[in-house]
Design a protein around this motif. Sequence first.
Motif, PDB file in Angstrom:
ATOM      1  N   ALA A   1      -0.233  -1.345  13.815  1.00 14.94           N
ATOM      2  CA  ALA A   1       0.357  -2.673  13.913  1.00 14.94           C
ATOM      3  C   ALA A   1       0.389  -3.289  12.360  1.00 14.94           C
ATOM      4  CB  ALA A   1      -0.231  -3.733  15.093  1.00 14.94           C
ATOM      5  N   ASP A   2      -0.967  -3.369  11.742  1.00 15.30           N
ATOM      6  CA  ASP A   2      -0.780  -3.952  10.541  1.00 15.30           C
ATOM      7  C   ASP A   2       0.353  -3.529   9.472  1.00 15.30           C
ATOM      8  OD1 ASP A   2      -2.602  -5.791  11.314  1.00 15.30           O
ATOM      9  OD2 ASP A   2      -4.424  -4.558  10.371  1.00 15.30           O
ATOM     10  N   GLN A   3       0.369  -2.347   9.390  1.00 15.35           N
ATOM     11  CA  GLN A   3       1.374  -1.496   8.759  1.00 15.35           C
ATOM     12  C   GLN A   3       2.928  -2.025   8.918  1.00 15.35           C
ATOM     13  OE1 GLN A   3       0.075   2.425   9.286  1.00 15.35           O
ATOM     14  NE2 GLN A   3      -1.225   2.566   7.313  1.00 15.35           N
ATOM     15  N   LEU A   4       2.945  -1.833  10.411  1.00 14.96           N
ATOM     16  CA  LEU A   4       4.381  -2.474  10.777  1.00 14.96           C
ATOM     17  C   LEU A   4       4.757  -3.818  10.412  1.00 14.96           C
ATOM     18  CD1 LEU A   4       4.427  -0.757  14.394  1.00 14.96           C
ATOM     19  CD2 LEU A   4       5.819  -0.221  12.652  1.00 14.96           C
ATOM     20  N   PHE A   5       3.565  -4.805  10.540  1.00 11.71           N
ATOM     21  CA  PHE A   5       3.821  -6.186  10.150  1.00 11.71           C
ATOM     22  C   PHE A   5       4.169  -6.221   8.617  1.00 11.71           C
ATOM     23  CE2 PHE A   5       1.929  -7.432  14.282  1.00 11.71           C
ATOM     24  CZ  PHE A   5       2.892  -8.287  14.531  1.00 11.71           C
ATOM     25  N   ALA A   6       3.310  -5.328   7.997  1.00  9.59           N
ATOM     26  CA  ALA A   6       3.788  -5.368   6.468  1.00  9.59           C
ATOM     27  C   ALA A   6       5.171  -4.722   6.183  1.00  9.59           C
ATOM     28  CB  ALA A   6       2.673  -4.367   5.566  1.00  9.59           C
ATOM     29  N   VAL A   7       5.628  -3.796   6.850  1.00  7.00           N
ATOM     30  CA  VAL A   7       7.219  -3.052   6.931  1.00  7.00           C
ATOM     31  C   VAL A   7       7.971  -4.487   7.101  1.00  7.00           C
ATOM     32  CG1 VAL A   7       8.697  -1.811   7.596  1.00  7.00           C
ATOM     33  CG2 VAL A   7       6.725  -0.855   6.966  1.00  7.00           C
ATOM     34  N   LEU A   8       7.772  -5.268   8.204  1.00  6.87           N
ATOM     35  CA  LEU A   8       8.741  -6.370   8.468  1.00  6.87           C
ATOM     36  C   LEU A   8       8.697  -7.463   7.581  1.00  6.87           C
ATOM     37  CD1 LEU A   8      10.335  -7.407  11.062  1.00  6.87           C
ATOM     38  CD2 LEU A   8       8.112  -8.295  11.896  1.00  6.87           C
TER      39      LEU A   8
ATOM     40  N   THR B   1       0.856  -1.193   0.022  1.00  5.42           N
ATOM     41  CA  THR B   1      -0.228   0.062   0.071  1.00  5.42           C
ATOM     42  C   THR B   1       1.023   1.193  -0.132  1.00  5.42           C
ATOM     43  OG1 THR B   1      -0.228   0.107   2.382  1.00  5.42           O
ATOM     44  CG2 THR B   1      -1.607  -1.389   1.206  1.00  5.42           C
ATOM     45  N   PRO B   2       0.479   2.552  -0.331  1.00 11.84           N
ATOM     46  CA  PRO B   2       1.188   3.564  -0.474  1.00 11.84           C
ATOM     47  C   PRO B   2       1.580   4.081   1.097  1.00 11.84           C
ATOM     48  CG  PRO B   2      -0.756   4.173  -1.439  1.00 11.84           C
ATOM     49  CD  PRO B   2      -0.899   2.564  -1.075  1.00 11.84           C
ATOM     50  N   GLU B   3       0.875   3.490   2.123  1.00 16.25           N
ATOM     51  CA  GLU B   3       1.206   3.748   3.193  1.00 16.25           C
ATOM     52  C   GLU B   3       2.605   3.022   3.760  1.00 16.25           C
ATOM     53  OE1 GLU B   3      -1.930   2.765   2.641  1.00 16.25           O
ATOM     54  OE2 GLU B   3      -2.756   4.922   3.076  1.00 16.25           O
ATOM     55  N   VAL B   4       2.800   1.643   3.309  1.00 16.40           N
ATOM     56  CA  VAL B   4       3.814   0.844   3.523  1.00 16.40           C
ATOM     57  C   VAL B   4       4.997   1.416   2.726  1.00 16.40           C
ATOM     58  CG1 VAL B   4       4.784  -1.443   3.221  1.00 16.40           C
ATOM     59  CG2 VAL B   4       2.347  -1.191   4.331  1.00 16.40           C
ATOM     60  N   ILE B   5       4.736   1.608   1.525  1.00 13.97           N
ATOM     61  CA  ILE B   5       5.861   2.131   0.759  1.00 13.97           C
ATOM     62  C   ILE B   5       6.526   3.323   1.376  1.00 13.97           C
ATOM     63  CG2 ILE B   5       6.574   3.159  -1.333  1.00 13.97           C
ATOM     64  CD1 ILE B   5       4.279   0.908  -2.684  1.00 13.97           C
ATOM     65  N   ASN B   6       5.690   4.231   1.757  1.00 18.73           N
ATOM     66  CA  ASN B   6       6.197   5.445   2.269  1.00 18.73           C
ATOM     67  C   ASN B   6       6.891   5.272   3.931  1.00 18.73           C
ATOM     68  OD1 ASN B   6       5.017   7.304   0.538  1.00 18.73           O
ATOM     69  ND2 ASN B   6       3.150   7.399   1.427  1.00 18.73           N
ATOM     70  N   ALA B   7       6.299   3.988   4.673  1.00 18.66           N
ATOM     71  CA  ALA B   7       6.988   3.722   5.750  1.00 18.66           C
ATOM     72  C   ALA B   7       8.395   3.078   5.483  1.00 18.66           C
ATOM     73  CB  ALA B   7       6.074   2.796   6.399  1.00 18.66           C
ATOM     74  N   MET B   8       8.353   2.518   4.391  1.00 14.85           N
ATOM     75  CA  MET B   8       9.762   1.851   3.907  1.00 14.85           C
ATOM     76  C   MET B   8      10.941   3.101   3.876  1.00 14.85           C
ATOM     77  SD  MET B   8       9.747  -1.377   4.566  1.00 14.85           S
ATOM     78  CE  MET B   8      11.364  -1.822   3.906  1.00 14.85           C
ATOM     79  N   VAL B   9      10.411   4.060   3.133  1.00 11.44           N
ATOM     80  CA  VAL B   9      11.290   5.263   2.650  1.00 11.44           C
ATOM     81  C   VAL B   9      11.461   6.029   3.978  1.00 11.44           C
ATOM     82  CG1 VAL B   9      11.104   7.455   1.408  1.00 11.44           C
ATOM     83  CG2 VAL B   9      10.169   5.460   0.402  1.00 11.44           C
TER      84      VAL B   9
END
Length: 90
Positions: free
Chosen positions: A27-34, A5-13
């Motif tokens: 938490a769901d977004q953090l698990f996606a980043v992980l 998702t755009p949020e996950v991509i932005n989080a990685m950046v």
Amino acid sequence: MADLTPEVINAMVRLTSNPDQLDQLDADQLFAVLAIAKSGRETLHEVTVRLNARGFTFAQIGERVGAHESTVSRWAKPRVANAVEDAEEA
């Protein structure tokens, strides 16, 4: 694999520049980043192989991403080959 998702991509950046910004994710977004970070080695391999197949040398790839040519060459090797080399160096 996690949804990109755009949020996950932005989080990685954001992670590359300021890890504290990850506190803003649920938490769901953090698990996606992980999950994405966990697959990072395989992604390095796949992207490097594809760039090399398109005619980019390891030196050129390394110059563009700020890595040494030998590091990029290692990324291009299958993971099993890297594990054997690591064991031999130890």
